[in-house]
Design an enzyme around this catalytic site. Structure first.
Site, PDB file in Angstrom:
ATOM      1  N   ILE A   1     -17.603  38.041 -13.732  1.00  0.00           N
ATOM      2  CA  ILE A   1     -16.751  36.969 -14.255  1.00  0.00           C
ATOM      3  C   ILE A   1     -17.525  35.658 -14.234  1.00  0.00           C
ATOM      4  O   ILE A   1     -17.938  35.192 -13.165  1.00  0.00           O
ATOM      5  CB  ILE A   1     -15.460  36.831 -13.428  1.00  0.00           C
ATOM      6  CG1 ILE A   1     -14.627  38.113 -13.536  1.00  0.00           C
ATOM      7  CG2 ILE A   1     -14.634  35.633 -13.890  1.00  0.00           C
ATOM      8  CD1 ILE A   1     -13.443  38.167 -12.603  1.00  0.00           C
TER       9      ILE A   1
ATOM     10  N   GLU B   1     -17.133  32.550 -13.856  1.00  0.00           N
ATOM     11  CA  GLU B   1     -16.238  31.453 -13.478  1.00  0.00           C
ATOM     12  C   GLU B   1     -16.987  30.131 -13.317  1.00  0.00           C
ATOM     13  O   GLU B   1     -16.383  29.064 -13.314  1.00  0.00           O
ATOM     14  CB  GLU B   1     -15.480  31.792 -12.178  1.00  0.00           C
ATOM     15  CG  GLU B   1     -16.308  31.778 -10.898  1.00  0.00           C
ATOM     16  CD  GLU B   1     -17.185  33.016 -10.739  1.00  0.00           C
ATOM     17  OE1 GLU B   1     -18.183  32.946 -10.009  1.00  0.00           O
ATOM     18  OE2 GLU B   1     -16.870  34.053 -11.358  1.00  0.00           O
TER      19      GLU B   1
ATOM     20  N   ASP C   1     -23.096  -0.566 -39.703  1.00  0.00           N
ATOM     21  CA  ASP C   1     -23.259  -1.975 -40.047  1.00  0.00           C
ATOM     22  C   ASP C   1     -24.698  -2.198 -40.504  1.00  0.00           C
ATOM     23  O   ASP C   1     -25.595  -1.419 -40.169  1.00  0.00           O
ATOM     24  CB  ASP C   1     -22.984  -2.865 -38.831  1.00  0.00           C
ATOM     25  CG  ASP C   1     -21.498  -2.988 -38.529  1.00  0.00           C
ATOM     26  OD1 ASP C   1     -20.707  -2.994 -39.481  1.00  0.00           O
ATOM     27  OD2 ASP C   1     -21.138  -3.074 -37.348  1.00  0.00           O
TER      28      ASP C   1
ATOM     29  N   ASP D   1     -18.927  -3.961 -33.606  1.00  0.00           N
ATOM     30  CA  ASP D   1     -19.246  -4.818 -32.467  1.00  0.00           C
ATOM     31  C   ASP D   1     -18.145  -5.821 -32.108  1.00  0.00           C
ATOM     32  O   ASP D   1     -18.110  -6.345 -31.008  1.00  0.00           O
ATOM     33  CB  ASP D   1     -20.564  -5.573 -32.700  1.00  0.00           C
ATOM     34  CG  ASP D   1     -20.539  -6.376 -33.997  1.00  0.00           C
ATOM     35  OD1 ASP D   1     -19.463  -6.510 -34.607  1.00  0.00           O
ATOM     36  OD2 ASP D   1     -21.613  -6.877 -34.391  1.00  0.00           O
TER      37      ASP D   1
ATOM     38  N   ASP E   1     -13.004  -4.612 -34.683  1.00  0.00           N
ATOM     39  CA  ASP E   1     -13.579  -3.307 -35.015  1.00  0.00           C
ATOM     40  C   ASP E   1     -12.999  -2.192 -34.154  1.00  0.00           C
ATOM     41  O   ASP E   1     -13.168  -1.012 -34.458  1.00  0.00           O
ATOM     42  CB  ASP E   1     -15.108  -3.312 -34.819  1.00  0.00           C
ATOM     43  CG  ASP E   1     -15.823  -4.103 -35.897  1.00  0.00           C
ATOM     44  OD1 ASP E   1     -15.288  -4.174 -37.020  1.00  0.00           O
ATOM     45  OD2 ASP E   1     -16.903  -4.654 -35.615  1.00  0.00           O
TER      46      ASP E   1
ATOM     47  N   ASP F   1     -27.928  34.588 -12.543  1.00  0.00           N
ATOM     48  CA  ASP F   1     -26.966  33.603 -13.031  1.00  0.00           C
ATOM     49  C   ASP F   1     -27.259  32.199 -12.522  1.00  0.00           C
ATOM     50  O   ASP F   1     -26.623  31.242 -12.954  1.00  0.00           O
ATOM     51  CB  ASP F   1     -25.540  33.982 -12.593  1.00  0.00           C
ATOM     52  CG  ASP F   1     -24.991  35.129 -13.419  1.00  0.00           C
ATOM     53  OD1 ASP F   1     -25.794  35.766 -14.119  1.00  0.00           O
ATOM     54  OD2 ASP F   1     -23.783  35.387 -13.354  1.00  0.00           O
TER      55      ASP F   1
END
Length: 879
Positions: A280, A282, A324, A606, A610, A704
């Site tokens: 599993i 997890e 921009d 900025d 905005d 793992d």
């Protein structure tokens, strides 16, 4: 406790033992020690010990430990101890992963903190807001988030949004007059921590910091919330639970089948539970969190600070970057190049902020430059500029004519102002000269011209005619067509408050902000990556088009006025590349249209206004240098250098991070699948278990752990920006990954079981013959299977380095992965060739045995390479 709102500004300064020149560094340091940092105390985090104990908070782990305890009680003490040690080592790895993720996220929070503009030791500077102390003199401007409770000393049109503190939605106009007893909402001369400045500017003295502030008094209501999992983590957690249910079902079948066959019930229970614990995944959410956080720290080195971890997932899906122009696509080093006054154009020499090229001008021309220097909040210092680059350019042009800002400010004392905002597109200041007052206005030429009724020529004002207007607009258009940014200037005698009407036009100043040299290449990279770049600017259409053409931004150009007349913008956004003369409201319209068209949009901004567009965008990007606190808080990412190329770098890193997450998820799931299938299919085939409980847990520990984490730091592939954006709706486990995962799992399973059966037969075992657990034949066979599974998974880690390429050609591109694989193999050899073999029920293998194992295990790379080859050819044929 002193109520500073009841004191005059002078008495407040005296009470706080400070002055308008601020505190010295030494005094500030003493006060910081006395008052503590300017921050709210957060609730106690999880202790390291508790975090470690949480690694055991797993139902299956508790069942396994219970079974081990029973096993120990009946005499199998040594093996029980070894299993407990492995479980503890697994917990240590989980703890380290979660701890590093937590620390990485904390580091990001610190980088995203507020700053304050303060006077220390007579110098104006920016400091971390946490370093503020009572008595500090600070400057507050539109868009700032107020960092501490302050008593105002000076203000100009200062308004604050205090809804976060008082619940009142309307902005509060402030002044500096002392007040008698008043509730917080009526303390007009105070600015409170955490509230937002929506208009004007002010100078203030810090009165209270940290938990002593008004917001600190209710800190228990606003404690920092626990960091939520990203959508990806949530999906993986759900997926892990689904795998868990399936794995537990298989473990139950394994247990039942082996017990019915006469195997030892307790041993089989241990083995079945160990299989479930190992299979599993997890720990996936924790590994993902660490990979995201560490990846984001790498992005910081490339000038992109991601404020929200889920944004990394979105970055890889970005299809449009709406950016921009000024400071992002361009260098933000404005230089005035031409003046227009009295119907003639004057060339201005020099680059940047140097004043080495003097200007010899007449009085009318000096009036134009004086207006630019006075209607101005910037400053030129020995260290460079302070303030807006456009305003700095105006100061430089005035300085070239011998007019210094400091001298002008002393002669023309500012007494009132109407600050610039992106809706009005202008700014006005009122100055006192003797007993007279004069107002100077600067702004967009067309906007300023509409406010004028007269024009200044030949040292006096006369009526502004339609032909004058035509000439001015023609000059403006000529300047703009040369990619020059143009500002118009006007003045008028002012009797009282500033009123922007019936102005006297003076002239134009035209400046240029050249494109950043790296931006053109960045835009080309975007095009190769399937990302469209769109320019959004408040500048003139002709200027915007000229810059766009130079940078390679394609598409039609529209103005804000034209945008207002477009009914179904989403039907036209695909053909528009430049939006000029737009307001922040237009930005929201553009974002929404792009999203309706199915585009994943990154939007830069900025200013205060905005913020709504930044929130609406899939990725709101605030400017770290010029951006307001409001814009930064509304954003998901902040550019620390305001550079467009950094956005592209962030997309590249985001894609790389996401790819790496997919790599270790594929590795973990394919390996865990093989572990389950090896045991399950052996039982179905009537074979004795090829792996024992202790061996299953050991495989889980060494495969793992390090290899999976090492895959998370795999270098970004060079071709990552040559792929089309990933669909936002695309799951982490695609159909292609599922096929590959099943193919790899099947290969490892077949190879491991094949070696197990071969090992049994090579020692004379016959199918169906009795096979005692302590017999040399069985010990040899499970050692071969055990080692083969580890080697298979190590080579699978190498194959996992790429979804598309044979990674044998790039085995050495990730030194951490090679180190992890080498470490895992050495640990495996340790349980075969050292006294540890007694506890793991293994026996020493000959070199010929290892050769067979490695030859068989190489099939996982061969099969994976064949799959990639077929998949790539099919992709080419369908392209």
């Amino acid at each position: 406790m002193t109520d500073y709102y009841q004191l005059s500004p002078e008495k407040a300064l005296t009470e706080l033992k400070t002055s308008l020149s601020g505190l010295s560094d030494a005094e500030a340091s003493k006060r910081l020690t006395a008052y503590g940092p300017n921050q709210l105390k957060e609730g106690k985090g999880v202790s390291h010990f508790k975090l470690f104990l949480e690694q055991f908070n797993n139902f299956l782990v508790w069942i396994l430990l219970a079974a081990v305890a029973v096993s120990a009680a009946i005499g199998d003490i040594v093996e029980s101890i070894v299993i407990v040690v492995i479980v503890i080592m697994n917990a240590v790895i989980g703890f380290v992963q979660e701890y590093r993720a937590e620390k990485a996220i904390d580091a990001l929070k610190k980088l995203a903190g507020l700053h304050a503009d303060v006077i220390r030791s007579g110098e104006r500077r920016q400091i971390d807001a946490k370093q503020l102390v009572p008595g500090d003199i600070i400057f507050l401007e539109t868009g700032d988030k107020i960092p501490a409770d302050c008593r105002l000393l000076e203000e100009s049109n200062f308004e604050v949004q205090e809804s976060s503190l008082t619940g009142e939605s309307a902005a509060v106009a402030k002044d500096i007059a002392a007040i008698r007893d008043a509730p917080i909402a009526d303390q007009k001369n105070m600015a409170f921590s955490g509230t937002i400045i929506v208009r004007g500017r002010a100078k203030a003295v810090v009165a209270k910091t940290g938990m002593q502030t008004e917001i600190g008094r209710i800190a228990n209501l606003i404690q920092t919330a626990k960091e939520e999992m990203t959508p990806l983590q949530k999906r993986l957690e759900k997926f892990a639970k689904q795998i868990g249910i399936l794995t537990m079902a298989i473990a139950a079948i394994v247990f039942a089948a082996t017990v019915l066959r006469g195997e030892d019930m307790l041993k089989m229970f241990e083995t079945s539970v160990s299989l479930a614990v190992a299979a599993i995944p997890e720990g996936l959410p924790a590994v993902v969190a660490m990979s995201l956080a560490l990846g984001v720290q790498r992005m910081i080195k490339r000038n992109a600070l991601v404020r929200k971890l889920p944004s990394v997932e979105t970055l890889g899906s970005t299809t449009v970057i709406a950016t921009d122009k000024t400071g992002t696509l361009t260098m933000d080093k404005m230089t005035v190049k031409r003046l227009y006054v009295n119907g003639k154009t004057i060339e201005v020499k020099g680059e940047g902020y140097s004043v080495d090229e003097p200007l010899a001008l007449e009085e009318d021309e000096k009036l134009l430059l004086r207006a630019g220097a006075l209607c101005n909040d910037a400053a030129l210092t020995s260290k460079g500029i302070s303030g807006d680059p456009t305003e700095a350019a105006l100061l430089v042009s005035a300085a070239k004519a011998g007019m210094k800002k400091e001298e002008l400010d002393s002669r023309f004392r500012r007494v009132d102002e109407l600050p610039f905002d992106s809706d009005r597109k202008r700014m006005s200041t009122v100055h006192e000269v003797g007993k007279q007052r004069i107002m100077y206005t600067k702004g967009a030429p067309d906007v300023v011209l509409k406010l004028c009724s007269r024009i200044h020529t030949g040292g006096k004002a006369r009526k502004l005619t339609s032909s004058d207007r035509s000439r001015i607009l023609k000059a403006n258009a000529e300047f703009a067509s040369s990619a020059l940014r143009v500002l118009g200037f006007a003045y008028k005698p002012a009797a009282g408050k500033a009123a922007e009407k019936e102005l006297i036009f003076i002239g134009l100043q035209a400046m240029i902000d050249p494109p950043r040299p790296e931006v053109k290449e960045a835009i080309e990279r975007c095009e190769a990556a399937g990302i469209r770049v769109v320019m959004i600017t408040g500048d003139h259409k002709l200027t915007a088009v000229a810059i766009a053409k130079e940078l390679g931004i394609t598409g039609k150009a529209v103005t804000g006025v034209e945008l207002d007349s477009i009914q179904n913008l989403e039907e036209r956004v695909h053909e528009i590349g430049v939006y000029a003369r737009v307001s922040p409201e237009h930005k929201i319209k553009i974002v929404n249209a792009l999203k309706k068209k199915g585009q994943v949009t990154a939007m830069t901004g900025d200013g205060v206004n905005d913020a709504p567009a930044l929130k609406s965008a899939n990725i709101g990007i605030a400017m770290g240098i010029t951006g307001t606190d409001v814009a930064k808080e509304a954003s998901k990412m902040v550019l620390t250098d305001d550079n467009f190329a950094s956005i592209v770098n962030a997309v590249e890193e985001g894609r790389g991070i996401y790819d790496n997450i997919k790599k270790f998820i594929y590795f973990l799931l394919s390996s865990n699948l093989a572990e389950v299938l090896v045991v399950f299919l052996a039982i179905l085939a009537g074979l004795k278990l090829p792996l024992l409980a202790i061996q299953i847990l050991w495989v889980n520990l060494i495969t793992d752990g390090l290899p999976a984490v090492a895959l998370g730091v795999e270098p970004v592939a060079k071709d990552v920006m040559k792929k089309k954006p990933r669909k936002l709706s695309e799951g982490i486990i695609t159909k292609a990954m599922a096929i590959r995962l099943l193919l790899t799992g099947a290969t490892i399973t077949a190879g491991t079981l094949g070696i197990y059966v071969w090992a049994l037969y090579s020692k004379g075992w016959a199918w169906g013959a009795e096979l005692p657990g302590s017999s040399p034949v069985y010990v040899y066979a499970i050692t071969m299977a055990f080692t083969a599974l580890v080697v298979f998974e190590m080579l699978n880690a190498i194959a996992a380095k790429s979804e598309e390429k044979n990674m044998l050609t790039k085995m050495f591109s990730n030194k951490w992965l090679l180190l992890a694989i080498l470490s895992s193999l050495l640990l495996q050899f340790a349980v075969i060739y050292t006294p540890l073999s007694n506890y793991f029920h293994t026996t020493a293998l000959a070199l010929s045995d290892l050769a067979i194992i490695f030859a068989a295990a190489s099939s996982v790379i061969a099969v994976d390479s064949l799959y990639k080859l077929v998949k790539n050819r099919m992709s080419v044929q369908t392209a």
